[in-house]
Design an enzyme around this catalytic site. Structure first.
Site, mmCIF file in Angstrom:
data_model
loop_
_atom_site.group_PDB
_atom_site.id
_atom_site.type_symbol
_atom_site.label_atom_id
_atom_site.label_comp_id
_atom_site.label_asym_id
_atom_site.label_seq_id
_atom_site.Cartn_x
_atom_site.Cartn_y
_atom_site.Cartn_z
ATOM 1 N N GLU A 132 0.855 -1.181 0.000
ATOM 2 C CA GLU A 132 0.000 0.000 0.000
ATOM 3 C C GLU A 132 0.891 1.232 0.000
ATOM 4 O O GLU A 132 2.115 1.126 0.115
ATOM 5 C CB GLU A 132 -0.949 -0.019 1.205
ATOM 6 N N HIS A 153 -4.226 3.106 8.259
ATOM 7 C CA HIS A 153 -2.957 2.598 8.786
ATOM 8 C C HIS A 153 -2.012 3.772 9.040
ATOM 9 O O HIS A 153 -1.897 4.667 8.203
ATOM 10 C CB HIS A 153 -2.282 1.656 7.781
#
Lengths: 304, 393
Positions: A220, A262
């Protein structure tokens, strides 16, 4: 075969008396995993009961390891104390510490990571779903499940899975299983900016594992760990060593400067963007899935 | 978490970092009191918003510049009146701009030379790094791109902290004069201590200046903190300015939801950060535009789903909703019941596509189908994404 853990691996759970740790210790036992000890300071001598199973609880990691032979610890300790829990594993020379805890202060992890240099213990996480080596029983039971992943979606086989995410990993594993592609080991390395084991570390292990025939790397935005892993794969390929690899990067549409859930998922100062990562992966020969619905197809395409 | 410049400078002062004398005012009535704290003479008037590019920004009423030099205090007071409660648009605010609710007055400094100094975490090494450059007032990304030789970086071993030789590396690297060196060294150390003690994620001083008297001052200050560490810094939590945050993001944080507003029209409700990012990506992939990032957490409890629906529907741009849930451990039927209840509770008429997968998914899909609600169940993530894009188009 597998990497890091096998169905024989004995694990302890730090924070087994908490609701979260207890729930997942139970699910791991149901999966057939050898959960042999719990650690909760002040509750040594008590037991964690799950059905007919009684798991002894110890005050310290060292005691738990000495008494039960556990070589891996799953950490479910609340964030303010989790750094300390990892250090306790390092001091007790545990092989592998898997920190599930989300929300550990970055400074704590900076210090912990420094303290782990040159020591025996490997850290996976924090803020991670953990690891699964699927077993050969119904719904892949009889395997080793450390952390919080749903065990039943797995299938034993030969594709190694490494990812920074939780549910996106399950999505990938599920797509593989539905396509009848089994997994050797699935490793969730976590979504924090400072973590123990990187994509590159896991890919090196997969490369050396004779039973892993292909890899899927799910990354990511944020940092450059995916680029590092892609570079390694490209270099290995030049030396004639190559395992078919598929990949995916989440966050192509993420706005710069914002943390996407995150702590580590942020494009900062023009760095860590999805396109750079995808380009690095493609130029290394990795089949990059166009959308998260095509993770399984990308693996099929990679392994031909 | 971000704080304002005036708060950052107060924090700096606690660590001994030299800053120009300054005082903040939140209303026109406070201008005189604030200005009374400053020496007579040239004064800077600085709009306080959590965004860069203030000096070159434009107010929505056409007034130019969110940071102004004024030769006298009287003039400073007049200019402050034009900025306060006015909305400032900068390269970082987006077209809507930010309302200026605090004015910071500082004594204008005589500048000999400008520098750049920042302390942050280097992700590749997991060590703190000090980044310094001779190009004060310029964005560091631009300097790194065009003249990387003007940047000095030192990586600080967390086991030992900032070493004297590293401070010297910065002093020599930036070419401070001998008479300035002692003050510069002191300031670098103090800034690093401030970074480390407060669990900051970044401290940026741009510009850092030297004066004709060889003083070294932080002329600007931008500080952000690690949200994970706020539990041990109640004094820093007290500096949070909710006026600077999107009201929907504030509401989301109360329910422990990770929500980020975007500018599209398809709202997403997803469990897990990675899947939530991917869901935005797949909407874009099929030609739609996501209205937000929203992670309800791996478990996707009913309470969170209800709260999430309310937040999503608070965005007037939203023309459709895409719920994408992978129920790993969580029973999909429980999630489906939560969705049905949430939709009934909040009541809405927008197109809604739900994609459920995982544990007990058939029961979950049946619950959705039997609910009588006008929602579409997607067969797969790709199918569901295409459906919502088509429904909104």
């Amino acid at each position: 075969m597998s990497i890091l853990i096998t169905p024989e691996t004995k694990i302890m759970v730090q924070g087994i008396t908490g609701a979260f740790g207890g729930k997942h210790a139970g699910l791991s036992l149901d999966y057939g995993t050898q959960v042999v000890a719990g650690v909760t300071p002040g509750k040594g001598g008590l037991f964690f009961a799950h059905g007919d199973v009684k798991v002894p609880i110890f005050n310290t990691v060292a005691e738990a390891a000495a008494a039960t032979g556990a070589t891996v610890s799953a950490i479910f300790v609340p964030p303010p104390f989790a750094g300390d829990a990892i250090l306790e594993c390092v001091d007790a020379e545990i092989d592998l510490a898997v920190a599930v805890t989300e929300g550990i202060p970055v400074k704590d992890m900076v210090r912990v990571k420094r303290a782990m240099e040159g020591r025996k213990t490997r850290l996976v996480g924090p803020n991670c779903p953990g690891l699964v080596t699927p077993g050969t029983g119904p719904d892949s039971t009889g395997g080793c499940r450390i952390g919080i992943a749903p065990g039943y979606i797995h299938k034993p086989g030969h594709v190694g899975v490494v990812s920074r995410s939780g549910t996106l990993t399950y999505e990938a594993v599920y797509q593989l299983t539905v396509k009848d592609i089994g997994q050797s080991t699935c490793v969730g390395i976590g979504g924090d900016p400072v973590n123990g084991t990187s994509h590159l570390d896991v890919i090196k292990l997969f490369n050396e594992d004779p039973d892993t025939h292909g890899i899927i790397m799910i990354g990511e935005i944020g940092g450059s760990a995916e680029e590092d892993a892609a570079q390694f794969l490209a270099d290995e390929k030049k030396r004639g060593r190559w395992k078919p690899t598929a990949g995916f990067i989440a966050g192509r549409t993420a706005p710069p400067g914002r943390r996407m859930g995150h702590a580590g998922a942020i494009v900062a100062g023009g760095k860590g963007g999805a396109e750079d990562k995808i380009e690095a992966m493609q130029s290394a020969g990795i089949v990059v899935a166009e959308s998260p619905a095509q993770l399984g197809e990308a693996v099929l395409e990679a392994i031909g | 978490m971000n704080i304002h410049e005036y708060q950052a400078k107060t924090l700096f002062a606690k660590y001994g970092v030299s800053v120009p004398p300054g005082a903040a005012a939140k209303s026109a009535e406070e201008f005189d009191t604030a200005l009374a704290e400053l020496p007579e003479g040239p004064t800077m008037v600085k709009s306080q918003i959590h965004a860069g590019g203030r000096g070159k920004g434009t107010f929505t009423d056409g007034y130019q510049g969110g940071v102004k030099f004024c030769p006298t205090k009287a003039e400073a007071k007049e200019i402050a009146g034009k900025m306060l409660n006015n909305t400032l648009v900068t390269v970082q605010t987006g077209p809507a701009g930010r309302k200026v609710q605090t004015i910071y007055f500082t004594a204008a400094s005589d500048i000999k030379k400008e520098y750049y100094l920042a302390v942050l975490l280097d992700r590749a090494t997991s060590w703190p790094v000090i980044v310094a450059s001779t190009e004060g007032g310029v964005e560091i990304e631009k300097v790194a791109e065009e003249t990387p030789e003007k940047i000095t970086k030192v990586f600080i071993d967390p086991a030992y902290g900032l070493a004297d030789y590293q401070v010297r590396e910065i002093i020599f690297g930036l070419g401070f004069e001998k008479a300035e060196a002692k003050n510069a060294a002191k300031l670098i150390r103090q800034l690093y201590n401030c970074f480390w003690d407060t669990d900051a994620s970044m401290i940026e001083v741009n510009p850092l200046i030297t004066t004709p008297d060889n003083e070294v001052l932080a002329l600007d200050a931008k500080v952000s903190f690690d949200s994970n560490a706020l539990f041990r810094h109640p004094d820093i939590v007290a500096l949070r300015d909710l006026n600077e945050e999107d009201p929907k993001e504030i509401e989301a944080s109360k329910f422990d939801l990770a929500y980020i507003a975007l500018d599209g029209n398809i709202a997403c409700l997803v469990n897990g950060a990675g899947l939530a990012m991917s869901t935005m990506d797949i909407i874009k992939h099929y030609g739609g535009n996501p209205a937000n990032f929203l992670d309800v957490g791996g478990g996707a409890s009913k309470e969170k789903v209800v709260a999430a629906f309310k937040i999503i529907l608070g965005d007037a741009h939203v023309k459709g909703i895409f719920v994408n849930i992978f129920g790993g451990i969580m029973d999909c039927n429980v999630i489906a019941e939560g969705i049905v209840e949430a939709v009934k509770e909040v009541g809405h008429e927008l197109p809604l596509v739900v994609r459920l997968e995982g544990n007990n998914v058939e029961a979950g899909k049946k619950t959705l189908a039997d609910s009588g609600l006008p929602l579409v169940s997607g067969d797969s993530m790709a199918d569901a994404a295409q459906r919502i894009v088509n429904l909104v188009a």
